[in-house]
Design an enzyme around this catalytic site. Structure first.
Site, PDB file in Angstrom:
ATOM      1  N   PHE A 180     -56.848  90.710 -22.554  1.00  0.00           N
ATOM      2  CA  PHE A 180     -55.660  91.383 -23.087  1.00  0.00           C
ATOM      3  C   PHE A 180     -54.893  92.057 -21.947  1.00  0.00           C
ATOM      4  O   PHE A 180     -55.404  92.209 -20.836  1.00  0.00           O
ATOM      5  CB  PHE A 180     -56.118  92.410 -24.140  1.00  0.00           C
ATOM      6  CG  PHE A 180     -55.002  93.107 -24.857  1.00  0.00           C
ATOM      7  CD1 PHE A 180     -54.099  92.399 -25.624  1.00  0.00           C
ATOM      8  CD2 PHE A 180     -54.864  94.492 -24.789  1.00  0.00           C
ATOM      9  CE1 PHE A 180     -53.075  93.047 -26.306  1.00  0.00           C
ATOM     10  CE2 PHE A 180     -53.848  95.149 -25.460  1.00  0.00           C
ATOM     11  CZ  PHE A 180     -52.946  94.430 -26.215  1.00  0.00           C
ATOM     12  N   ASN A 182     -54.170  95.011 -21.000  1.00  0.00           N
ATOM     13  CA  ASN A 182     -54.670  96.178 -20.269  1.00  0.00           C
ATOM     14  C   ASN A 182     -56.041  95.955 -19.653  1.00  0.00           C
ATOM     15  O   ASN A 182     -56.635  96.890 -19.109  1.00  0.00           O
ATOM     16  CB  ASN A 182     -54.723  97.397 -21.199  1.00  0.00           C
ATOM     17  CG  ASN A 182     -55.699  97.227 -22.361  1.00  0.00           C
ATOM     18  OD1 ASN A 182     -56.318  96.177 -22.521  1.00  0.00           O
ATOM     19  ND2 ASN A 182     -55.824  98.253 -23.180  1.00  0.00           N
ATOM     20  N   LYS A 183     -56.558  94.727 -19.695  1.00  0.00           N
ATOM     21  CA  LYS A 183     -57.906  94.476 -19.210  1.00  0.00           C
ATOM     22  C   LYS A 183     -57.913  94.219 -17.694  1.00  0.00           C
ATOM     23  O   LYS A 183     -56.876  93.979 -17.077  1.00  0.00           O
ATOM     24  CB  LYS A 183     -58.521  93.290 -19.947  1.00  0.00           C
ATOM     25  CG  LYS A 183     -58.745  93.552 -21.440  1.00  0.00           C
ATOM     26  CD  LYS A 183     -59.663  94.735 -21.657  1.00  0.00           C
ATOM     27  CE  LYS A 183     -60.100  94.901 -23.104  1.00  0.00           C
ATOM     28  NZ  LYS A 183     -59.023  95.350 -24.001  1.00  0.00           N
ATOM     29  N   ASN A 184     -59.120  94.252 -17.116  1.00  0.00           N
ATOM     30  CA  ASN A 184     -59.258  94.066 -15.661  1.00  0.00           C
ATOM     31  C   ASN A 184     -58.730  92.707 -15.226  1.00  0.00           C
ATOM     32  O   ASN A 184     -58.180  92.565 -14.136  1.00  0.00           O
ATOM     33  CB  ASN A 184     -60.726  94.193 -15.254  1.00  0.00           C
ATOM     34  CG  ASN A 184     -61.292  95.572 -15.509  1.00  0.00           C
ATOM     35  OD1 ASN A 184     -60.916  96.244 -16.456  1.00  0.00           O
ATOM     36  ND2 ASN A 184     -62.216  96.014 -14.661  1.00  0.00           N
ATOM     37  N   LEU A 185     -58.932  91.697 -16.034  1.00  0.00           N
ATOM     38  CA  LEU A 185     -58.360  90.370 -15.847  1.00  0.00           C
ATOM     39  C   LEU A 185     -57.477  90.103 -17.051  1.00  0.00           C
ATOM     40  O   LEU A 185     -57.955  90.085 -18.182  1.00  0.00           O
ATOM     41  CB  LEU A 185     -59.470  89.305 -15.752  1.00  0.00           C
ATOM     42  CG  LEU A 185     -59.083  87.860 -15.417  1.00  0.00           C
ATOM     43  CD1 LEU A 185     -60.332  87.076 -15.006  1.00  0.00           C
ATOM     44  CD2 LEU A 185     -58.390  87.124 -16.555  1.00  0.00           C
TER      45      LEU A 185
END
Length: 386
Positions: A180, A182-185
């Site tokens: 998603f 806002n995720k790290n990837l």
């Protein structure tokens, strides 16, 4: 709007070019870039069982179906998680049993409470690697083995995080990842599953695409001319644009996690001076059990502090904050449904109202961390001087 946002998506010209190349190729559905993305994820996670998905909720639903969860079964998961962890299980027709967390220093699921809540109907345990920190997987696996039940890992926060040298998401029967925004990837929307065995991988592969034995790309290339449908599957495929972006993002992931760790270290140093603010996972590295992905920065406000007032005061100072999470049993549906068991969640009930998530992203500077901490101190003094 925000002087310091909660998160900061960093896409560069490489991601834009990757997406443009897909458009120029004329093939947009799941194809060769998705296959390359899956191989690269597998290499990064140390497994051959990765399948890219349209999102993590779909990955969770697929994981439950793959291990045989259905009507009449029970799935145990923490209440302190995003609601998709439970909703995906409910969608299969199973009931959900909510488990408590370990405590103020560890906001992951409590293995002892999991074992207390196992019944003859328990089909799976779903752990959530909260904030990117690993659950006690040794304890969870031992419980699952004793009772003959499956383990699903919700690793939405935890790409490249580890438990004793093994990548989170590859330790249980099926692991689920989120890509998603806002995720790290990030691919905007997206996710993946990692299956422990080839049998589970093949079942996930069929479930991902309508239960069909061959895919559109194979027929397009002339490798197959027809297909059979061998089970009632879903359409949980990712597209080529997001897979192409994911390949670029994956190349940034390890360095991004390293930078996140440096930001968290700075936070811990500065928050140490605020004696009324508790920092979960503060001694995680000392334990030597694994690596975190440092996805979010949770803190616990003083007992009785008005969280929304603190958030409003932070907003007035230009600092965006959030909450991870409102407990599942606090929602209208889950708090009243006969399909959700929600007893003995004492630690969750005490600690969840105190949780506040501070800004965290790889390019955050020391000066920004210091400003957030100063703003938190000032906001607490303003709205909760006691």
């Amino acid at each position: 709007m925000w002087k310091i946002p909660l998160c900061d998506l960093h896409f560069g010209p490489e991601e834009a070019q990757a997406a443009a190349d897909v458009v120029a190729s004329g093939w947009l559905t799941m194809g060769e870039r998705t296959q390359a993305f899956e191989r690269a994820l597998g290499e990064a996670f140390g497994t051959t069982g990765v399948l890219a998905m349209t999102n993590c909720t779909a990955a969770l639903h697929l994981a439950y179906l793959a291990v045989g969860v259905g009507p009449g079964d029970e799935v145990i998961c923490p209440s302190l998680t995003f609601v998709a962890t439970a909703n995906a299980a409910l969608t299969t027709g199973a009931d959900v049993v909510l488990a408590d967390i370990v405590g103020p220093d560890d906001l992951t699921i409590d293995p002892a409470d999991v074992e207390r809540k196992i019944t003859k109907r328990t089909k799976a345990i779903t752990v959530v690697h909260y904030a990117g920190y690993p659950c006690d997987m040794d304890a969870i696996l031992a419980i699952a083995e004793r009772h003959g039940i499956a383990v699903i890992e919700d690793a939405a926060h935890a790409p490249l995080a580890t438990w004793k040298g093994r990548a989170l998401g590859t330790i249980g029967d099926v692991g689920c990842y989120s890509f998603f925004s806002n995720k790290n990837l990030s691919t905007g929307e997206g996710g993946a599953v990692a299956a422990r065995t080839e049998e589970l991988r093949q079942r996930c592969k069929l479930l991902r695409s309508h239960g069909m034995t061959t895919l559109t790309l194979e027929r397009h290339k002339g490798h197959a001319f027809s297909y059979d449908v061998v089970l009632a599957g879903q359409n949980y495929r990712i597209d080529e644009i997001r897979s192409a972006i994911g390949l670029v993002q994956l190349g940034r992931l390890a360095e991004g996690n390293r930078m996140r760790r440096a930001v968290v270290t700075r936070y811990r140093e500065r928050l140490g001076a605020l004696d009324r603010v508790h920092v979960p996972f503060r001694d995680f590295e000392v334990r030597g059990v694994g690596e975190s992905a440092y996805h979010i920065m949770p803190v616990l406000l003083p007992e009785g502090a008005p969280r929304e007032a603190v958030m409003a005061a932070m907003k007035a100072r230009g600092i965006q904050t959030s909450v991870h999470y409102l407990p599942i049993h606090a929602f209208s549906f889950h708090g009243t449904s006969e399909r959700v068991r929600r007893d003995n969640l004492d630690r969750t009930d005490v600690l969840a109202p105190r949780e506040l998530t501070l800004p965290l992203y790889p390019r955050m500077t020391d000066a920004q961390v210091d400003e957030v901490c100063a703003a938190l101190d000032a906001s607490l003094r303003e709205v909760f001087p006691g």
